[in-house]
Write a protein that holds these residues in place. Structure first.
Motif, short mmCIF file in Angstrom:
data_model
loop_
_atom_site.label_atom_id
_atom_site.label_comp_id
_atom_site.label_asym_id
_atom_site.label_seq_id
_atom_site.Cartn_x
_atom_site.Cartn_y
_atom_site.Cartn_z
N LEU A 149 0.86 9.98 0.00
CA LEU A 149 1.05 10.71 -1.28
C LEU A 149 2.25 11.32 -1.69
CD1 LEU A 149 -2.46 11.24 -2.04
CD2 LEU A 149 -0.65 9.42 -2.97
N ALA A 150 2.94 11.76 -0.11
CA ALA A 150 3.90 13.12 0.14
C ALA A 150 5.21 12.46 0.13
CB ALA A 150 3.77 14.44 1.05
N ALA A 151 5.59 11.60 0.41
CA ALA A 151 6.64 10.38 0.46
C ALA A 151 8.05 10.51 0.18
CB ALA A 151 6.36 9.56 1.24
N PRO A 152 8.77 11.54 0.02
CA PRO A 152 9.80 11.81 -0.75
C PRO A 152 10.28 10.32 -1.47
CG PRO A 152 10.62 11.95 0.92
CD PRO A 152 9.27 11.22 1.72
N VAL A 153 10.03 9.90 -2.95
CA VAL A 153 11.00 9.36 -3.54
C VAL A 153 13.00 10.28 -3.69
CG1 VAL A 153 10.80 7.47 -5.82
CG2 VAL A 153 9.27 8.23 -4.51
N PRO A 154 13.78 9.19 -3.21
CA PRO A 154 15.34 9.49 -3.33
C PRO A 154 15.17 9.80 -5.12
CG PRO A 154 15.35 8.58 -1.74
CD PRO A 154 13.77 8.48 -2.20
N GLU A 155 16.05 10.70 -5.60
CA GLU A 155 16.21 10.77 -7.42
C GLU A 155 16.83 9.18 -7.68
OE1 GLU A 155 15.21 13.09 -8.79
OE2 GLU A 155 16.16 12.53 -10.87
N ASP A 156 18.01 8.70 -6.63
CA ASP A 156 18.69 7.85 -7.21
C ASP A 156 17.75 6.03 -6.97
OD1 ASP A 156 18.68 7.30 -4.77
OD2 ASP A 156 20.38 6.11 -5.14
N GLU A 157 15.93 6.50 -6.22
CA GLU A 157 15.36 5.60 -6.59
C GLU A 157 14.16 5.07 -7.52
OE1 GLU A 157 13.65 4.33 -2.56
OE2 GLU A 157 15.70 4.62 -2.01
N ARG A 158 13.93 6.53 -7.81
CA ARG A 158 12.88 6.67 -9.47
C ARG A 158 13.37 5.25 -9.70
NH1 ARG A 158 11.28 12.65 -9.36
NH2 ARG A 158 10.82 11.73 -11.19
N PRO A 159 12.67 5.68 -11.31
CA PRO A 159 12.33 4.12 -11.55
C PRO A 159 13.31 3.71 -12.68
CG PRO A 159 9.66 4.58 -11.71
CD PRO A 159 10.83 5.79 -10.26
N GLU A 160 13.17 5.79 -13.71
CA GLU A 160 14.30 5.16 -14.92
C GLU A 160 15.85 5.51 -14.62
OE1 GLU A 160 14.52 6.08 -17.53
OE2 GLU A 160 12.47 5.40 -18.14
N ARG A 161 16.39 6.35 -12.82
CA ARG A 161 17.07 6.26 -11.97
C ARG A 161 18.00 4.50 -12.12
NH1 ARG A 161 19.44 10.61 -11.12
NH2 ARG A 161 19.38 11.91 -12.86
N GLN A 162 17.25 3.85 -11.19
CA GLN A 162 17.23 2.07 -10.89
C GLN A 162 17.24 1.79 -12.58
OE1 GLN A 162 14.16 1.40 -8.03
NE2 GLN A 162 14.79 -0.43 -8.71
N GLY A 208 0.81 -1.43 -0.21
CA GLY A 208 0.02 -0.19 0.26
C GLY A 208 0.88 1.20 -0.19
N ARG A 209 1.76 1.08 1.07
CA ARG A 209 2.85 2.74 0.66
C ARG A 209 3.46 2.44 -0.57
NH1 ARG A 209 4.88 4.66 5.80
NH2 ARG A 209 3.58 3.39 7.72
N HIS A 210 3.71 1.34 -1.25
CA HIS A 210 4.31 1.43 -2.84
C HIS A 210 3.81 2.04 -3.23
CE1 HIS A 210 7.63 1.33 -5.48
NE2 HIS A 210 6.69 0.48 -6.24
N PHE A 211 2.56 1.80 -3.29
CA PHE A 211 1.34 2.08 -4.33
C PHE A 211 1.48 3.82 -4.13
CE2 PHE A 211 -2.82 3.33 -6.33
CZ PHE A 211 -2.68 3.06 -7.56
N LEU A 212 1.30 4.24 -2.81
CA LEU A 212 0.81 5.96 -2.53
C LEU A 212 2.12 6.56 -2.87
CD1 LEU A 212 -1.63 4.90 0.19
CD2 LEU A 212 -1.78 6.07 -2.08
N ARG A 213 3.41 6.09 -2.86
CA ARG A 213 4.83 6.70 -3.31
C ARG A 213 4.88 6.80 -4.76
NH1 ARG A 213 10.93 5.40 -1.70
NH2 ARG A 213 9.92 3.64 -2.81
N ALA A 214 4.40 5.71 -5.27
CA ALA A 214 4.73 5.97 -6.41
C ALA A 214 3.66 6.83 -6.95
CB ALA A 214 4.37 4.09 -7.38
N ALA A 215 2.42 6.74 -6.71
CA ALA A 215 1.24 7.95 -6.99
C ALA A 215 1.72 9.23 -6.84
CB ALA A 215 -0.41 7.35 -6.67
N GLY A 216 2.17 9.04 -5.43
CA GLY A 216 3.07 10.79 -5.50
C GLY A 216 4.34 11.04 -7.08
N LEU A 217 4.76 10.08 -6.67
CA LEU A 217 5.76 10.59 -7.86
C LEU A 217 4.69 11.14 -8.85
CD1 LEU A 217 8.97 10.47 -7.70
CD2 LEU A 217 8.53 7.92 -8.58
#
Ligand SMILES: Cc1cc2nc3c(=O)[nH]c(=O)nc-3n(C[C@H](O)[C@H](O)[C@H](O)COP(=O)(O)OP(=O)(O)OC[C@H]3O[C@@H](n4cnc5c(N)ncnc54)[C@H](O)[C@@H]3O)c2cc1C
Length: 503
Positions: A195-208, A49-58
């Protein structure tokens, strides 16, 4: 006006639906509906659930960065849609197709709402890499592929020759409109926080993806089962919510296998005859792999990248194979109705869930899963097989626990993994082949680093002792293996005979 509703396609570009929306020639509203059936009852707080909301925030932030607006709504999707169609001049609703049982029920309701209001409903296939209906039709087969390798041969050739260039239009290039007024769908405070949880730049999908392809890919084939080293891409979490396009991951992996003379891989415009490939007449090796007599590549790191890319694409093909089964095996989501699981037992399931079986590798794996929501593939297989076979619990009990815990939970892939482990479905593990967690532990992690990491009470144990079961283990591995083989032999016999109750 059209309405596009995001679901498991949480990205702001590389979506077929966006090219389609552009072709409609009218403005549209883009929305994401947070569904209480999926995020209620504490599920928003779980790892998936947390991950889905992180992705939604992104996704919200990516839309904003492109100067486009995404409406974030909360409520039963059918009720939200009905109200939207009442209030806005919407003529067509566009979604990416989803074929899990829950998604089908939901979409039948959404399509019915559209019908009742005279609005067109369009569901576009964009989760698998290949258009699986077209693929199946063009194989000319009456029956689906039941075995992975021939499927892979055919699919690989088909995708290589048919993969279209990525969709061109991003959210920012579409004429996106705003809702005309407020609605009754505001997002509850606790979800807004997640939803507001930050996703560090190097964990973003494209970067990963870039980091993996530029680094670990080379050693992937050699290390992917060495779970203590964490050599996988970790991309399933982004692929499954659609924050990363499988098409892009596949295309870039092919690029990583580019020939030394820089020739373009076949994926984008090559002319392989995929039917010949399906029949085994074409080399399966990736384009330009240089395999064959006298053609050893000059650069060893390029050779490693090619073999890594081939191996990784094979894993993507497993994803595709399960999506394929979900479409073409009518029993895929209901094997529990085809075999009689009623004689199995959940007696030790709680010990398994909590990592208290006394089998160190299983306990370490289940501790990692509960703590982080992550678990490498080999450990998923070992833990699942242990539950289904040694503990003789129904696979549905494990499937349920993984659904609650896995960060990368996906209804189709999770079911596929559980069917495989419990010897059900297409190309599953044979019922008599049961992984021994102690043997597996010694083989893939001889030093026991993984067990030490997750079971601190064993941190100081020697490499010889660390893998061994505790004297209080809930089962004896040898005896429970023999019992499992006997039980599954009867369970899988056709027509299935009821088992003696084990509990
Ligand atoms: C019992 C069980 C349950 C599983 N449940 C899930 C699930 O809910 N969600 C999920 O994404 N995967 C599931 N898998 C498959 C697999 O374990 C994960 O996809 C993999 O561990 C993800 O790690 P990665 O992204 O580093 O994979 P990599 O090794 O980098 O592989 C690349 C991609 O290929 C696909 N892939 C890799 N292995 C498999 C596989 N065995 N089956 C299907 N696709 C695969 C994934 O999309 C993955 O991201 C399950 C496997 C088992 C045995």
């Amino acid at each position: 006006m059209y309405l596009f509703i995001h679901r498991k396609d949480l990205r702001a570009g590389d979506l077929r639906a966006f090219d389609y929306a552009a072709s409609l020639g009218m403005p549209g509203i883009h929305a994401l509906i947070l569904d209480p059936a999926q995020l209620g009852d504490g599920r928003a707080e779980s790892h998936p659930g947390r991950h889905f909301l992180r992705a939604a925030g992104l996704l919200l932030r990516d839309y904003a960065a492109q100067g486009a607006e995404l409406q974030l709504l909360h409520g039963n999707p059918a009720l939200v849609l009905d109200e939207l169609l009442e209030r806005e001049p919407i003529r067509e609703v566009v979604v990416t197709a989803d074929h899990t049982p829950y998604a089908r029920r939901r979409d039948e309701r959404l399509a019915a709402v559209c019908r009742s209001r005279g609005v067109r409903w369009t569901a576009l296939e964009d989760v698998p890499l290949a258009d699986l209906d077209a693929f199946q039709e063009q194989t000319g087969r009456k029956e689906p592929y039941r075995v992975f390798t021939p499927f892979y041969r055919a699919w690989n050739g088909y995708v290589r020759s048919r993969l279209a260039p990525p969709p061109a239009v991003a959210a920012g290039g579409l004429p996106i409109a705003r809702l005309s007024g407020g609605g009754s769908w505001s997002v509850p405070g606790e979800l807004a926080g997640l939803l507001a949880a930050p996703v560090p730049e190097d964990e973003r999908p494209e970067r990963q993806l870039e980091r993996f392809l530029g680094g670990s890919l080379q050693a992937y084939e050699e290390l992917r089962d060495r779970y203590a080293l964490d050599a996988g891409s970790g991309l399933s979490r982004w692929l499954n919510v659609g924050a990363l396009s499988a098409r892009r991951a596949y295309g870039l992996a092919l690029d990583a296998a580019r020939t030394e003379d820089g020739r373009e891989p076949l994926a984008f415009g090559g002319a392989a005859d995929w039917r010949a490939d399906a029949a085994g007449q074409l080399e399966l090796a990736l384009p330009g792999s240089g395999e064959g007599p006298g053609s050893a590549p000059r650069d060893p790191s390029a050779a490693a990248a090619r073999s890594g890319a081939e191996s990784w694409i094979r894993q993507l093909a497993w994803r595709e194979f399960y999506l394929y089964q979900a479409r073409f095996d009518a029993d895929f989501f209901r094997y529990e109705e085809q075999v009689d699981l009623s004689g199995l037992t959940e007696r030790h399931a709680e010990a398994w869930r909590q990592g208290r079986t006394g089998i160190p590798l299983i306990d370490a794996a289940m501790t990692q899963l509960r703590t982080t929501g992550e678990l490498p593939n080999r450990l998923r297989m070992i833990a699942a097989m242990f539950l289904c076979k040694n503990l003789l619990a129904p696979f549905t009990a494990g499937e349920r626990w993984f659904r609650e815990q896995l960060l990368d939970y996906d209804a189709t892939l999770n079911r596929g993994g559980w069917l495989w482990s419990s010897s059900l479905g297409f190309d599953a593990a044979p019922y008599f082949r049961i992984m021994n967690p102690v043997v597996q532990s010694k083989r893939w992690d001889p030093d026991g680093a993984y067990i030490r990491r997750w079971l601190p009470e064993r941190a100081g144990w020697s490499a010889a002792a660390v893998h061994e079961p505790s004297p209080q283990a809930v089962v004896d591995l040898k005896a429970s293996r023999a019992r499992a083989i006997e039980t599954y032999k009867r369970l899988l016999a056709k027509p299935s005979r009821p088992l003696d109750r084990l509990h």
